[in-house]
Write an enzyme that holds these catalytic residues in place. Structure first.
Site, short mmCIF file in Angstrom:
data_model
loop_
_atom_site.label_atom_id
_atom_site.label_comp_id
_atom_site.label_asym_id
_atom_site.label_seq_id
_atom_site.Cartn_x
_atom_site.Cartn_y
_atom_site.Cartn_z
N ALA A 92 13.31 20.90 29.91
CA ALA A 92 14.11 21.66 28.92
C ALA A 92 13.15 22.45 27.92
CB ALA A 92 14.92 20.58 28.33
N PRO A 95 4.42 42.00 18.93
CA PRO A 95 3.57 41.48 17.65
C PRO A 95 2.52 40.37 18.44
CG PRO A 95 5.90 41.64 17.05
CD PRO A 95 5.88 41.80 18.47
N ASN A 107 5.71 32.06 36.03
CA ASN A 107 6.32 32.10 37.09
C ASN A 107 7.27 33.14 37.64
OD1 ASN A 107 7.37 28.69 37.94
ND2 ASN A 107 5.47 29.45 37.08
N TYR A 116 6.46 30.42 20.50
CA TYR A 116 6.82 29.77 21.89
C TYR A 116 5.63 28.94 22.10
CZ TYR A 116 7.01 28.92 26.81
OH TYR A 116 6.70 28.59 27.84
N LYS A 167 5.31 24.85 22.54
CA LYS A 167 4.91 24.07 23.61
C LYS A 167 3.75 23.20 23.51
CE LYS A 167 6.62 24.26 27.21
NZ LYS A 167 7.69 23.36 27.68
N THR A 224 2.90 25.08 29.64
CA THR A 224 2.51 26.41 30.31
C THR A 224 1.07 26.74 29.89
OG1 THR A 224 2.78 28.77 29.39
CG2 THR A 224 3.44 27.02 27.88
N ASP A 225 0.52 27.59 30.48
CA ASP A 225 -0.83 28.15 30.14
C ASP A 225 -0.91 28.98 29.05
OD1 ASP A 225 0.54 30.63 31.04
OD2 ASP A 225 -1.10 31.27 32.33
N GLU A 226 0.23 29.12 28.30
CA GLU A 226 0.17 30.05 26.94
C GLU A 226 -0.36 29.21 25.80
OE1 GLU A 226 3.52 32.69 26.47
OE2 GLU A 226 3.74 32.63 28.46
N LEU A 262 22.76 23.82 28.51
CA LEU A 262 23.63 24.84 28.89
C LEU A 262 23.35 25.87 27.68
CD1 LEU A 262 26.57 23.79 30.96
CD2 LEU A 262 24.30 24.57 31.97
P1 NAD Z 1 14.57 28.62 31.20
O1 NAD Z 1 14.47 29.33 29.81
O2 NAD Z 1 15.09 29.53 32.30
O3 NAD Z 1 15.28 27.27 31.14
C1 NAD Z 1 15.53 26.41 30.46
C2 NAD Z 1 16.56 25.42 30.41
O4 NAD Z 1 16.49 24.17 29.44
C3 NAD Z 1 17.93 25.94 30.28
O5 NAD Z 1 18.85 25.43 31.54
C4 NAD Z 1 18.47 25.57 29.13
O6 NAD Z 1 20.18 25.47 29.15
C5 NAD Z 1 17.74 24.08 28.84
N1 NAD Z 1 17.76 23.67 27.52
C6 NAD Z 1 17.44 24.27 26.52
N2 NAD Z 1 17.22 23.63 25.50
C7 NAD Z 1 17.71 22.39 25.80
C8 NAD Z 1 17.91 21.19 25.30
N3 NAD Z 1 17.82 21.15 23.73
N4 NAD Z 1 18.51 20.00 26.04
C9 NAD Z 1 18.62 20.04 27.16
N5 NAD Z 1 18.57 21.11 27.95
C10 NAD Z 1 18.16 22.52 27.26
O7 NAD Z 1 13.21 28.07 31.34
P2 NAD Z 1 12.20 28.23 32.56
O8 NAD Z 1 11.36 29.43 32.83
O9 NAD Z 1 12.98 27.67 33.69
O10 NAD Z 1 11.22 26.96 31.91
C11 NAD Z 1 11.14 25.65 32.30
C12 NAD Z 1 10.28 24.96 31.65
O11 NAD Z 1 8.86 25.30 32.31
C13 NAD Z 1 9.87 25.19 30.17
O12 NAD Z 1 9.46 24.06 29.63
C14 NAD Z 1 8.81 26.22 30.16
O13 NAD Z 1 7.97 26.11 28.83
C15 NAD Z 1 8.01 25.88 31.38
N6 NAD Z 1 7.12 27.08 31.89
C16 NAD Z 1 7.71 28.09 32.28
C17 NAD Z 1 7.01 29.21 33.00
C18 NAD Z 1 7.77 30.25 33.39
O14 NAD Z 1 6.83 31.43 33.72
N7 NAD Z 1 8.90 30.68 33.21
C19 NAD Z 1 5.61 29.01 33.20
C20 NAD Z 1 5.10 27.92 32.92
C21 NAD Z 1 5.85 26.95 32.32
P1 TYD Z 2 7.44 37.94 30.13
O1 TYD Z 2 8.07 37.73 31.30
O2 TYD Z 2 8.37 37.58 28.74
O3 TYD Z 2 6.48 36.36 30.08
P2 TYD Z 2 5.32 35.88 29.09
O4 TYD Z 2 5.36 36.60 27.75
O5 TYD Z 2 5.68 34.28 28.82
O6 TYD Z 2 4.12 36.17 29.75
O7 TYD Z 2 6.33 39.07 29.76
C1 TYD Z 2 5.41 38.85 30.74
C2 TYD Z 2 4.52 40.12 30.47
O8 TYD Z 2 5.22 41.56 30.41
C3 TYD Z 2 3.96 40.17 28.80
O9 TYD Z 2 2.59 40.54 28.85
C4 TYD Z 2 4.89 40.75 28.12
C5 TYD Z 2 5.44 41.92 29.30
N1 TYD Z 2 6.65 42.46 29.00
C6 TYD Z 2 6.73 43.89 29.10
O10 TYD Z 2 5.98 44.91 29.12
N2 TYD Z 2 8.31 44.39 28.87
C7 TYD Z 2 9.32 43.53 28.75
O11 TYD Z 2 10.42 44.21 28.74
C8 TYD Z 2 9.16 42.36 28.80
C9 TYD Z 2 10.14 41.45 28.78
C10 TYD Z 2 7.68 41.80 28.96
#
Ligand code: NAD
Ligand code: TYD
Length: 355
Positions: free
Chosen positions: A80, A291, A188, A158, A162, A132-134, A33
């Site tokens: 997480a 950056p 996503n 980040y 990962k 992630t693809d990053e 949380l």
């Molecule tokens: P999010 O930041 O919304 O949620 C992360 C969750 O992990 C939160 O509920 C947080 O409380 C919990 N958490 C953080 N540190 C923790 C710890 N030490 N122990 C237990 N719980 C912990 O992230 P998300 O967008 O839901 O992403 C989930 C996973 O999917 C991540 O591993 C992320 O790298 C990966 N991912 C995300 C995306 C995206 O577009 N959001 C895309 C590809 C992969």
């Molecule tokens: P983000 O949703 O932070 O995901 P990620 O950096 O993991 O791809 O950002 C998506 C794209 O949008 C990224 O190229 C950065 C850009 N972005 C903006 O232009 N303005 C914003 O305020 C944010 C948060 C992201």
């Protein structure tokens, strides 16, 4: 039963809700949380005995060890993480702590538990790491999309953290034969997305009459996948993925950021027009770039399509409409996540970008 970590965050909560909508297999949800974790995302599960919420850290070996011994899960799905690139630029330490050190401790706890299992349960057990693809870094406009064999070249704290966790997961398979699976998914979007990320931030700011901050020229490309499709991919990999393999997951939907922002504005113009009659795109503001901003991500998802028969159910048009409608219908959720800590973050990240 299975253990899910980070199941109160964006993707984790969607996964937990989808899982229990489709199966009666119980689920232990371990979440620290942090600012990104929100129990309200799981409010519809209140009183449901299939969902056991545990407040704790994946790096807490004693807690994780006792949970595994008590519940004897057949799988762990690790969501997480610290997940926001901009936060990792302002302060990388939490990313190192959770994404690298925390994942390491979780792997160690898992290995210790797995070693206690009888043969058949050992064979059946899976540790699925959500990545992630990053980790692959940035693509030029004419390069082919990331396949599973693309070299890792992470560019932000980040993505580097990962990538490190992906490498640890891989090593635990090769060294200890732990039956691991890794998914590398593209960006996503969907319900419960914390409004620090591009799409929910644009919806929330547009409705609040605030600027829509586009970094740099807005021509950075991401490959967007509806969160429900990511969850179905994870379920499928858990069910049929081959231990030790990685699977790239994506929506075949590459779009520049500015196009995404225009789509959100257009939908809001239709669904909730501004009272002054102006289009929401009037709020778009160009701000200083991130950056080290990666220019383009794109996923080649042919392996998971071919080997596991997974395909996304949503197009971007259907997914983004559902998403915008969800935010319109859930304004209370939006208000509640915009706490003092959220406002501090907005000031930190955008205050210094003011044009
Ligand atoms: P999010 O930041 O919304 O949620 C992360 C969750 O992990 C939160 O509920 C947080 O409380 C919990 N958490 C953080 N540190 C923790 C710890 N030490 N122990 C237990 N719980 C912990 O992230 P998300 O967008 O839901 O992403 C989930 C996973 O999917 C991540 O591993 C992320 O790298 C990966 N991912 C995300 C995306 C995206 O577009 N959001 C895309 C590809 C992969
Ligand atoms: P983000 O949703 O932070 O995901 P990620 O950096 O993991 O791809 O950002 C998506 C794209 O949008 C990224 O190229 C950065 C850009 N972005 C903006 O232009 N303005 C914003 O305020 C944010 C948060 C992201």
């Amino acid at each position: 039963m299975i253990v899910v970590t980070g199941g109160a965050g964006f993707i984790g909560a969607n996964f937990v809700l989808d899982w229990l909508a489709q199966s009666d297999e119980a689920l232990i949800n371990l979440d620290k949380l942090t600012y990104a974790g929100n129990r309200e995302n799981l409010a519809s599960l209140a009183g449901d005995p299939r969902h056991v919420f545990v407040h704790g850290d994946i790096g807490d070996s004693r807690l994780v060890g006792s949970l595994l011994a008590q519940y004897q899960p057949r799988a762990i799905v690790n969501f997480a993480a610290e997940s926001h690139v901009d936060r990792s630029i302002h302060g990388p330490e939490d990313f190192i702590q959770t994404n690298i050190v925390g994942s390491f401790h979780l792997l160690e706890s898992t290995r210790a538990y797995w070693n206690t299992l009888p043969d058949e349960a050992r064979q059946r057990f899976r540790f699925l790491h959500v990545s992630t693809d990053e980790v692959y870094g940035s693509l030029a406009s004419d390069e082919p999309a990331f396949s599973e064999t693309h070299a890792y070249a992470p560019n932000s704290p980040y993505s580097a953290s990962k990538a490190a966790s992906d490498h640890l997961v891989r090593a635990y398979h090769h060294t200890y034969a732990l039956p691991v699976l890794t998914t590398n998914c593209s960006n996503n979007y969907g319900p419960y997305h914390f409004p620090e990320k591009l799409i929910p931030l644009m919806i929330v700011n547009a409705l609040a009459g605030k600027p829509l901050p586009v970094y740099g020229d807005g021509q950075q490309i991401r490959d967007w996948l509806y969160v429900g499709d990511h969850c179905s991919a994870i379920r499928r990999v858990l069910e049929a993925g081959r231990p030790g393999e990685t699977y790239n997951v994506g929506g075949r939907n590459e779009q520049p950021n500015l196009d995404i922002v225009h789509t959100v504005c257009r939908l809001l113009d239709e669904l909730r027009p501004r009272t002054d009659g102006l289009p929401y795109r009037a709020q778009i503001t160009s701000v200083a770039d991130r950056p080290g901003h990666d220019r383009r991500y794109a996923i080649d998802a042919r392996k998971i399509e071919r080997e596991l028969g997974w395909m996304p159910a949503e197009t971007f048009a259907t997914g983004i409409l559902k998403t915008v409608n969800w935010y319109l219908d859930n304004q209370q959720w939006v208000q509640r996540v915009q706490s003092g800590a959220y406002r501090d973050w907005v000031e930190k990240n955008y205050g210094e970008r003011r044009p």
